[in-house]
Design a protein around this motif. Structure first.
Motif, PDB file in Angstrom:
ATOM      1  N   SER A  77       0.828  -1.210   0.000  1.00  0.00           N
ATOM      2  CA  SER A  77       0.000   0.000   0.000  1.00  0.00           C
ATOM      3  C   SER A  77       0.860   1.257   0.000  1.00  0.00           C
ATOM      4  N   THR A  78       1.976   1.240   0.706  1.00  0.00           N
ATOM      5  CA  THR A  78       2.898   2.377   0.721  1.00  0.00           C
ATOM      6  C   THR A  78       3.501   2.577  -0.657  1.00  0.00           C
ATOM      7  N   ARG A  79       3.837   1.490  -1.307  1.00  0.00           N
ATOM      8  CA  ARG A  79       4.424   1.555  -2.648  1.00  0.00           C
ATOM      9  C   ARG A  79       3.424   2.123  -3.654  1.00  0.00           C
ATOM     10  N   LEU A  80       2.160   1.703  -3.559  1.00  0.00           N
ATOM     11  CA  LEU A  80       1.139   2.247  -4.460  1.00  0.00           C
ATOM     12  C   LEU A  80       0.943   3.731  -4.227  1.00  0.00           C
ATOM     13  N   HIS A  81       0.919   4.122  -2.971  1.00  0.00           N
ATOM     14  CA  HIS A  81       0.740   5.546  -2.650  1.00  0.00           C
ATOM     15  C   HIS A  81       1.901   6.357  -3.208  1.00  0.00           C
ATOM     16  N   ALA A  82       3.122   5.849  -3.094  1.00  0.00           N
ATOM     17  CA  ALA A  82       4.288   6.544  -3.641  1.00  0.00           C
ATOM     18  C   ALA A  82       4.196   6.663  -5.155  1.00  0.00           C
ATOM     19  N   ALA A  83       3.725   5.603  -5.815  1.00  0.00           N
ATOM     20  CA  ALA A  83       3.563   5.645  -7.277  1.00  0.00           C
ATOM     21  C   ALA A  83       2.533   6.700  -7.657  1.00  0.00           C
ATOM     22  N   PHE A  84       1.424   6.768  -6.926  1.00  0.00           N
ATOM     23  CA  PHE A  84       0.415   7.788  -7.220  1.00  0.00           C
ATOM     24  C   PHE A  84       0.991   9.182  -7.006  1.00  0.00           C
ATOM     25  N   ASP A  85       1.710   9.370  -5.917  1.00  0.00           N
ATOM     26  CA  ASP A  85       2.308  10.689  -5.667  1.00  0.00           C
ATOM     27  C   ASP A  85       3.279  11.076  -6.782  1.00  0.00           C
ATOM     28  N   ALA A  86       4.022  10.096  -7.313  1.00  0.00           N
ATOM     29  CA  ALA A  86       4.923  10.367  -8.439  1.00  0.00           C
ATOM     30  C   ALA A  86       4.129  10.810  -9.666  1.00  0.00           C
ATOM     31  N   ILE A  87       3.002  10.143  -9.915  1.00  0.00           N
ATOM     32  CA  ILE A  87       2.127  10.528 -11.025  1.00  0.00           C
ATOM     33  C   ILE A  87       1.602  11.941 -10.806  1.00  0.00           C
ATOM     34  N   TYR A  88       1.150  12.207  -9.598  1.00  0.00           N
ATOM     35  CA  TYR A  88       0.583  13.518  -9.283  1.00  0.00           C
ATOM     36  C   TYR A  88       1.607  14.627  -9.515  1.00  0.00           C
ATOM     37  N   LEU A  89       2.867  14.376  -9.162  1.00  0.00           N
ATOM     38  CA  LEU A  89       3.908  15.380  -9.407  1.00  0.00           C
ATOM     39  C   LEU A  89       4.057  15.682 -10.890  1.00  0.00           C
ATOM     40  N   CYS A  98       1.767  15.866 -12.939  1.00  0.00           N
ATOM     41  CA  CYS A  98       0.566  16.556 -13.400  1.00  0.00           C
ATOM     42  C   CYS A  98       0.413  17.942 -12.807  1.00  0.00           C
ATOM     43  N   GLN A  99       1.461  18.495 -12.273  1.00  0.00           N
ATOM     44  CA  GLN A  99       1.406  19.835 -11.713  1.00  0.00           C
ATOM     45  C   GLN A  99       1.670  20.853 -12.804  1.00  0.00           C
ATOM     46  N   PRO A 100       1.197  22.057 -12.743  1.00  0.00           N
ATOM     47  CA  PRO A 100       0.365  22.676 -11.723  1.00  0.00           C
ATOM     48  C   PRO A 100      -1.092  22.811 -12.150  1.00  0.00           C
ATOM     49  N   ALA A 101      -1.589  21.885 -12.908  1.00  0.00           N
ATOM     50  CA  ALA A 101      -2.980  21.984 -13.396  1.00  0.00           C
ATOM     51  C   ALA A 101      -3.974  22.001 -12.240  1.00  0.00           C
ATOM     52  N   ALA A 102      -5.169  22.469 -12.557  1.00  0.00           N
ATOM     53  CA  ALA A 102      -6.210  22.572 -11.545  1.00  0.00           C
ATOM     54  C   ALA A 102      -6.623  21.196 -11.025  1.00  0.00           C
ATOM     55  N   THR A 103      -6.713  20.224 -11.913  1.00  0.00           N
ATOM     56  CA  THR A 103      -7.095  18.887 -11.481  1.00  0.00           C
ATOM     57  C   THR A 103      -6.273  17.841 -12.218  1.00  0.00           C
ATOM     58  N   LEU A 104      -6.179  16.682 -11.622  1.00  0.00           N
ATOM     59  CA  LEU A 104      -5.483  15.561 -12.242  1.00  0.00           C
ATOM     60  C   LEU A 104      -6.141  15.214 -13.572  1.00  0.00           C
ATOM     61  N   ASP A 105      -7.456  15.201 -13.614  1.00  0.00           N
ATOM     62  CA  ASP A 105      -8.181  14.864 -14.843  1.00  0.00           C
ATOM     63  C   ASP A 105      -7.825  15.821 -15.978  1.00  0.00           C
ATOM     64  N   ASP A 150       0.053  12.842 -23.351  1.00  0.00           N
ATOM     65  CA  ASP A 150      -0.137  11.762 -24.319  1.00  0.00           C
ATOM     66  C   ASP A 150      -0.259  10.440 -23.558  1.00  0.00           C
ATOM     67  N   VAL A 151      -1.342  10.321 -22.781  1.00  0.00           N
ATOM     68  CA  VAL A 151      -1.621   9.130 -21.984  1.00  0.00           C
ATOM     69  C   VAL A 151      -2.860   8.472 -22.573  1.00  0.00           C
ATOM     70  N   LEU A 155       3.003   2.287 -14.545  1.00  0.00           N
ATOM     71  CA  LEU A 155       2.056   3.349 -14.887  1.00  0.00           C
ATOM     72  C   LEU A 155       2.670   4.723 -14.621  1.00  0.00           C
ATOM     73  N   ALA A 156       3.297   4.877 -13.467  1.00  0.00           N
ATOM     74  CA  ALA A 156       3.939   6.153 -13.137  1.00  0.00           C
ATOM     75  C   ALA A 156       5.021   6.493 -14.153  1.00  0.00           C
ATOM     76  N   GLU A 157       5.776   5.494 -14.565  1.00  0.00           N
ATOM     77  CA  GLU A 157       6.832   5.742 -15.557  1.00  0.00           C
ATOM     78  C   GLU A 157       6.252   6.149 -16.902  1.00  0.00           C
ATOM     79  N   ARG A 158       5.123   5.559 -17.293  1.00  0.00           N
ATOM     80  CA  ARG A 158       4.497   5.952 -18.569  1.00  0.00           C
ATOM     81  C   ARG A 158       3.971   7.386 -18.496  1.00  0.00           C
ATOM     82  N   VAL A 159       3.359   7.759 -17.381  1.00  0.00           N
ATOM     83  CA  VAL A 159       2.855   9.128 -17.236  1.00  0.00           C
ATOM     84  C   VAL A 159       4.036  10.105 -17.195  1.00  0.00           C
ATOM     85  N   HIS A 160       5.093   9.738 -16.503  1.00  0.00           N
ATOM     86  CA  HIS A 160       6.286  10.589 -16.455  1.00  0.00           C
ATOM     87  C   HIS A 160       6.858  10.802 -17.848  1.00  0.00           C
ATOM     88  N   LYS A 161       6.933   9.747 -18.612  1.00  0.00           N
ATOM     89  CA  LYS A 161       7.441   9.846 -19.988  1.00  0.00           C
ATOM     90  C   LYS A 161       6.529  10.749 -20.831  1.00  0.00           C
TER      91      LYS A 161
END
Length: 93
Positions: A18-30, A32-39, A46-47, A81-87
């Motif tokens: 669960s900690t690892r998943l949360h870290a992956a999500f936080d990496a994805i969220y980073l 996606c900054q500084p938009a108003a929403t993740l969506d 290009d996801v 998934l985080a790596e694909r979003v980062h790319k």
């Protein structure tokens, strides 16, 4: 924290899944900054739809279920998934 720190934690097999998943999500969220929403940000990257759906599932788990199970995906899939979003974020610039 920075993306590299978070993705390192997401890969760390000594941490709880669960900690690892949360870290992956936080990496994805980073990514996606500084938009108003993740969506909104995911729309500008290009996801593909499947990955966008996985990010939304992961976000919902982080916001509503974490750290409880069931996990929405294995940690290795969350890292990929985080790596694909980062790319995709890198391709945006």
């Amino acid at each position: 924290m920075q993306y590299d720190d978070l993705i390192r934690d997401a890969r760390n097999e000594t941490l709880m899944a669960s900690t690892r998943l949360h870290a992956a999500f936080d990496a994805i969220y980073l990514c996606c900054q500084p938009a108003a929403t993740l969506d909104e940000t995911l729309e500008t990257l290009d996801v593909n739809r499947a990955d966008t759906a996985l990010v939304i599932d992961l976000r919902n788990w982080v916001q509503n279920v974490a750290p409880m199970g069931p996990l929405p995906m294995p940690p290795s899939e969350a890292v990929a998934l985080a790596e694909r979003v980062h790319k995709a974020n890198g391709a945006r610039g």
